[in-house]
Motif scaffolding. Structure first.
Motif, short mmCIF file in Angstrom:
data_model
loop_
_atom_site.label_atom_id
_atom_site.label_comp_id
_atom_site.label_asym_id
_atom_site.label_seq_id
_atom_site.Cartn_x
_atom_site.Cartn_y
_atom_site.Cartn_z
N UNK A 86 -16.04 82.33 -28.13
CA UNK A 86 -14.93 81.96 -27.24
C UNK A 86 -15.19 82.33 -25.78
N UNK A 87 -15.84 83.47 -25.55
CA UNK A 87 -16.14 83.86 -24.16
C UNK A 87 -17.14 82.88 -23.56
N UNK A 88 -18.11 82.44 -24.35
CA UNK A 88 -19.06 81.43 -23.89
C UNK A 88 -18.33 80.14 -23.54
N UNK A 89 -17.38 79.74 -24.38
CA UNK A 89 -16.59 78.54 -24.10
C UNK A 89 -15.78 78.70 -22.82
N UNK A 97 -1.97 69.67 -12.82
CA UNK A 97 -0.98 69.64 -11.74
C UNK A 97 -0.23 70.95 -11.60
N UNK A 98 -0.25 71.51 -10.38
CA UNK A 98 0.50 72.72 -10.10
C UNK A 98 -0.05 73.99 -10.71
N UNK A 99 -1.28 73.99 -11.19
CA UNK A 99 -1.83 75.15 -11.87
C UNK A 99 -3.34 75.19 -11.74
N UNK A 100 -3.87 76.39 -11.61
CA UNK A 100 -5.32 76.56 -11.58
C UNK A 100 -5.85 76.37 -12.99
N UNK A 101 -6.99 75.68 -13.13
CA UNK A 101 -7.43 75.26 -14.45
C UNK A 101 -7.71 76.43 -15.38
N UNK A 102 -8.32 77.51 -14.89
CA UNK A 102 -8.66 78.61 -15.78
C UNK A 102 -7.41 79.31 -16.31
N UNK A 103 -6.32 79.31 -15.53
CA UNK A 103 -5.05 79.84 -16.03
C UNK A 103 -4.49 78.97 -17.14
N UNK A 104 -4.78 77.67 -17.10
CA UNK A 104 -4.39 76.75 -18.17
C UNK A 104 -5.31 76.90 -19.37
N UNK A 105 -6.60 77.14 -19.12
CA UNK A 105 -7.60 77.14 -20.18
C UNK A 105 -7.50 78.34 -21.09
N UNK A 106 -7.30 79.53 -20.55
CA UNK A 106 -7.40 80.76 -21.36
C UNK A 106 -6.41 80.76 -22.53
N UNK A 107 -5.11 80.47 -22.31
CA UNK A 107 -4.21 80.44 -23.48
C UNK A 107 -4.61 79.39 -24.50
N UNK A 123 -11.90 88.94 -20.63
CA UNK A 123 -12.72 87.97 -19.90
C UNK A 123 -11.84 86.98 -19.16
N UNK A 124 -10.72 86.59 -19.78
CA UNK A 124 -9.78 85.69 -19.10
C UNK A 124 -9.18 86.32 -17.86
N UNK A 125 -8.82 87.59 -17.95
CA UNK A 125 -8.30 88.29 -16.78
C UNK A 125 -9.34 88.34 -15.67
N UNK A 126 -10.59 88.57 -16.04
CA UNK A 126 -11.66 88.59 -15.04
C UNK A 126 -11.87 87.22 -14.42
N UNK A 127 -11.56 86.16 -15.17
CA UNK A 127 -11.74 84.79 -14.66
C UNK A 127 -10.56 84.32 -13.82
N UNK A 128 -9.49 85.12 -13.74
CA UNK A 128 -8.36 84.75 -12.89
C UNK A 128 -7.06 84.47 -13.63
N UNK A 129 -7.09 84.50 -14.96
CA UNK A 129 -5.86 84.29 -15.72
C UNK A 129 -4.98 85.53 -15.65
N UNK A 130 -3.66 85.34 -15.63
CA UNK A 130 -2.73 86.46 -15.57
C UNK A 130 -1.56 86.24 -16.54
N UNK A 131 -1.04 87.34 -17.07
CA UNK A 131 0.19 87.29 -17.87
C UNK A 131 1.36 87.28 -16.91
N UNK A 132 2.07 86.17 -16.85
CA UNK A 132 3.13 86.01 -15.86
C UNK A 132 4.53 86.01 -16.46
N UNK A 133 4.63 86.09 -17.77
CA UNK A 133 5.94 86.02 -18.41
C UNK A 133 6.46 87.33 -18.94
#
Length: 275
Positions: A48-51, A66-76, A138-148
């Motif tokens: 999964x980290x490779x993906x 639209x309205x979102x950075x792709x890596x924030x969409x990808x990680x979940x 790895x997702x956090x390092x890539x820019x994803x954040x828990x926003x909820x």
């Protein structure tokens, strides 16, 4: 050895054990097997980290949400696809034990008939729970954040584990059907397409009508959307199919269907053996 002895050796023993006592023993067996074969564990945890690196950085610049950075969409979505990977892992584990004769020997032991599949799927659940940690880091390092909020994050984590548990029962049943390690590997590789036919990696808004219907009724799409919703990364689309428009309820419904159908089928198939 006589025919009578062979039949006696591989005929099922009376199920005199109890599920509470036998399932932990079977869980320990599978954890010990993973300990003895760390390569499989490392591969399943690092893939999964490779993906994430591949989709997030190689394709990320070409994909727009639209309205979102792709890596924030990808990680979940990637975490949801990893949960769905229980289908392949469960199938391979069951087929491997069948192909090597282990399943026939287990059936001769006086234990609960549900203990063997339950132990295997519980062991997979425990290793998956641990494996989610490096993926999310790895997702956090890539820019994803828990926003909820962390309550939603814990809910997402619990839902992901339930989905993994449900899909592993489906996979275990299929493994008992194919019974051959090589066949399970070939069929398991075909399951790679299932996340691609979902909203795990790309949004479904701009897809053709028929394809959007297929992807939105894919259980992985409900799981991916529920994960994004609970993590606070995106709201579900109001005009989507019901499982995606109501992703938490949709995921729970899919899990209930898989467990209600495949738990009894798996136990029955294991009890019957190759017949």
């Amino acid at each position: 050895m006589s025919t009578t002895a062979l039949v006696a050796e591989h005929s099922p023993a009376p199920a005199t054990g109890t599920l509470i006592a036998d399932a932990p023993a079977m869980t320990g067996r599978h954890l010990q097997r993973l300990r003895a074969s760390p390569g499989i564990l490392i591969l399943t945890q690092t893939m999964p980290i490779t993906m994430l690196l591949f989709f997030g950085y190689v394709f990320g610049s070409a994909l727009a949400v639209p309205g979102q950075e792709y890596r924030a969409f990808l990680v979940p979505g990637l975490v949801a696809a990893t949960a769905a990977n229980g289908l392949m892992i469960g199938m391979f584990a069951a087929a491997q034990d069948c192909d090597r004769g282990v399943m026939d020997r287990l059936r001769t032991l006086p234990m609960s008939r549900a203990a063997v599949p339950l132990g295997a799927n519980t062991a997979d659940l425990l290793t998956t729970a641990v494996g989610f940690v490096p993926l999310m880091l790895a997702g956090l390092a890539a820019g994803w954040r828990v926003e909820g909020g962390w309550a939603g994050a814990l809910g997402a984590f619990g839902l992901l584990l339930l989905f993994r548990f449900a899909t592993s029962w489906v996979g275990y049943f299929l493994g008992l059907l194919v019974r051959k390690e090589e066949a399970a590997g070939q069929l398991g590789s075909a399951t790679f397409v299932l996340p691609l036919l979902s909203s795990a990696y790309v949004p479904t808004d701009d897809q053709p009508g028929w394809l959007r219907t297929v992807t939105e009724w894919n259980p992985i799409s409900a799981m991916a959307t529920a994960t994004r919703d609970l993590f606070g990364n995106a709201a579900p689309a109001a005009d989507a199919a019901w499982p995606v428009a109501h992703p938490v309820a949709g995921t729970l419904a899919w899990c209930a269907v898989m467990l209600l159908v495949f738990v009894p089928l798996t136990v029955r198939r294991y009890t019957r053996g190759g017949t």
